[in-house]
Design an enzyme around this catalytic site. Structure first.
Site, PDB file in Angstrom:
ATOM      1  N   LYS A  13       0.818  -1.223   0.000  1.00 28.87           N
ATOM      2  CA  LYS A  13       0.000   0.000   0.000  1.00 28.87           C
ATOM      3  C   LYS A  13       0.847   1.266   0.000  1.00 28.87           C
ATOM      4  O   LYS A  13       0.626   2.167  -0.800  1.00 28.87           O
ATOM      5  CB  LYS A  13      -0.926   0.050   1.227  1.00 28.87           C
ATOM      6  CG  LYS A  13      -2.024  -0.942   1.260  1.00 28.87           C
ATOM      7  CD  LYS A  13      -2.926  -0.745   2.463  1.00 28.87           C
ATOM      8  CE  LYS A  13      -2.237  -0.624   3.775  1.00 28.87           C
ATOM      9  NZ  LYS A  13      -1.568  -1.823   4.272  1.00 28.87           N
ATOM     10  N   ARG A  88      -9.905   1.393   9.120  1.00 31.12           N
ATOM     11  CA  ARG A  88      -9.451   0.053   9.491  1.00 31.12           C
ATOM     12  C   ARG A  88     -10.596  -0.836   9.986  1.00 31.12           C
ATOM     13  O   ARG A  88     -10.407  -2.030  10.164  1.00 31.12           O
ATOM     14  CB  ARG A  88      -8.401   0.131  10.600  1.00 31.12           C
ATOM     15  CG  ARG A  88      -7.102   0.714  10.140  1.00 31.12           C
ATOM     16  CD  ARG A  88      -6.108   0.735  11.293  1.00 31.12           C
ATOM     17  NE  ARG A  88      -4.914   1.446  10.930  1.00 31.12           N
ATOM     18  CZ  ARG A  88      -3.767   0.875  10.632  1.00 31.12           C
ATOM     19  NH1 ARG A  88      -3.672  -0.427  10.657  1.00 31.12           N
ATOM     20  NH2 ARG A  88      -2.727   1.607  10.321  1.00 31.12           N
ATOM     21  N   ARG A 127      11.474  -8.141   5.037  1.00 27.40           N
ATOM     22  CA  ARG A 127      11.624  -6.735   5.451  1.00 27.40           C
ATOM     23  C   ARG A 127      12.166  -6.662   6.877  1.00 27.40           C
ATOM     24  O   ARG A 127      13.044  -5.860   7.178  1.00 27.40           O
ATOM     25  CB  ARG A 127      10.258  -6.045   5.339  1.00 27.40           C
ATOM     26  CG  ARG A 127      10.282  -4.557   5.575  1.00 27.40           C
ATOM     27  CD  ARG A 127       8.977  -3.918   5.155  1.00 27.40           C
ATOM     28  NE  ARG A 127       7.849  -4.369   5.962  1.00 27.40           N
ATOM     29  CZ  ARG A 127       6.588  -4.126   5.682  1.00 27.40           C
ATOM     30  NH1 ARG A 127       6.259  -3.429   4.606  1.00 27.40           N
ATOM     31  NH2 ARG A 127       5.616  -4.566   6.455  1.00 27.40           N
ATOM     32  N   ARG A 133      14.935  -6.642  12.580  1.00 27.39           N
ATOM     33  CA  ARG A 133      13.872  -6.770  13.583  1.00 27.39           C
ATOM     34  C   ARG A 133      13.584  -8.242  13.843  1.00 27.39           C
ATOM     35  O   ARG A 133      13.376  -9.010  12.915  1.00 27.39           O
ATOM     36  CB  ARG A 133      12.595  -6.079  13.090  1.00 27.39           C
ATOM     37  CG  ARG A 133      12.748  -4.579  12.999  1.00 27.39           C
ATOM     38  CD  ARG A 133      11.577  -3.927  12.338  1.00 27.39           C
ATOM     39  NE  ARG A 133      10.305  -4.404  12.860  1.00 27.39           N
ATOM     40  CZ  ARG A 133       9.140  -3.959  12.441  1.00 27.39           C
ATOM     41  NH1 ARG A 133       9.067  -3.045  11.508  1.00 27.39           N
ATOM     42  NH2 ARG A 133       8.033  -4.440  12.962  1.00 27.39           N
ATOM     43  N   ARG A 144      -0.890 -11.278  13.143  1.00 27.83           N
ATOM     44  CA  ARG A 144      -1.226  -9.905  12.758  1.00 27.83           C
ATOM     45  C   ARG A 144      -2.110  -9.890  11.515  1.00 27.83           C
ATOM     46  O   ARG A 144      -3.043  -9.097  11.413  1.00 27.83           O
ATOM     47  CB  ARG A 144       0.045  -9.090  12.489  1.00 27.83           C
ATOM     48  CG  ARG A 144       0.732  -8.664  13.749  1.00 27.83           C
ATOM     49  CD  ARG A 144       1.672  -7.479  13.615  1.00 27.83           C
ATOM     50  NE  ARG A 144       2.119  -7.106  12.317  1.00 27.83           N
ATOM     51  CZ  ARG A 144       3.379  -7.178  11.885  1.00 27.83           C
ATOM     52  NH1 ARG A 144       4.320  -7.652  12.660  1.00 27.83           N
ATOM     53  NH2 ARG A 144       3.700  -6.768  10.685  1.00 27.83           N
TER      54      ARG A 144
END
Length: 192
Positions: A13, A88, A127, A133, A144
């Site tokens: 997005k 959302r 990513r 991370r 998620r």
């Protein structure tokens, strides 16, 4: 052109919004960026948001909607905008629709970037690794994505029921996905 980009984390997005902004010559409005800017500017809504966040709470839909209404009143949005990250949930979609109707700027399209879950997991894990991370394990990402699916499915149905939804295959090169979006929303502005 007024549009909202819908898609799970990792669907592209943000990347596509940046490209659409240039192509359509309309601002890209991210609610996260807007919230940070209002807090930094010390606007009345920004101060309210800072108080809420200082308590560890989520900023209310009413505060976010107020910030969006203010943002939509600026001259650069008269030709349209691209919303990324909002709405959302169904309550936000209803409130946004009412706001846009009231100010005479109804949404033109909701573009859903459709990407298979396993590819999303792969993209986010890649990513996360690139950014160093450790919190984006495949299991955490799947959780998620399930939360996203549960919250956003009603939003997708909202836009489908209003005849504003267009689903675009989000798999392929950045250029391929971008071309599909343009052909779906503005074939007269297609490139190539």
């Amino acid at each position: 052109m007024r549009l909202v980009l819908l898609g799970a984390p990792g669907s592209g997005k943000g990347t596509q919004a940046a490209r659409l902004k240039e192509h359509l010559q309309v601002p890209h409005i991210s609610t996260g960026d807007l919230l940070r800017a209002e807090v930094a500017a010390g606007s009345p809504l920004g101060l309210q948001a800072r108080e809420v966040m200082a308590r560890g709470d989520l900023v209310s839909d009413a505060i976010l909607l107020g910030m969006l209404e203010d943002r939509f009143s600026r001259a650069d949005t008269k030709g349209g905008f691209i919303l990324d990250g909002y709405p959302r949930n169904l309550a936000q979609a209803d409130a946004m629709d009412a706001l846009l109707t009231r100010i005479g700027q109804p949404m033109d399209y909701a573009v859903q970037l459709d990407v298979p879950v396993e590819l999303l997991v792969e993209r986010i894990a890649g990513r996360a690794k690139a950014e160093g991370r450790a919190d984006d394990s495949p299991e955490a990402v799947r959780k998620r994505l399930q939360v996203y699916e549960n919250q956003t499915a009603p939003v997708i149905e909202f836009y489908r029921a209003h005849g504003q939804l267009t689903v675009v295959d989000g798999v392929g090169s950045l250029d391929e996905v971008f071309t599909r979006i343009i052909e779906a929303i503005a074939p007269e502005k297609a490139v190539g």
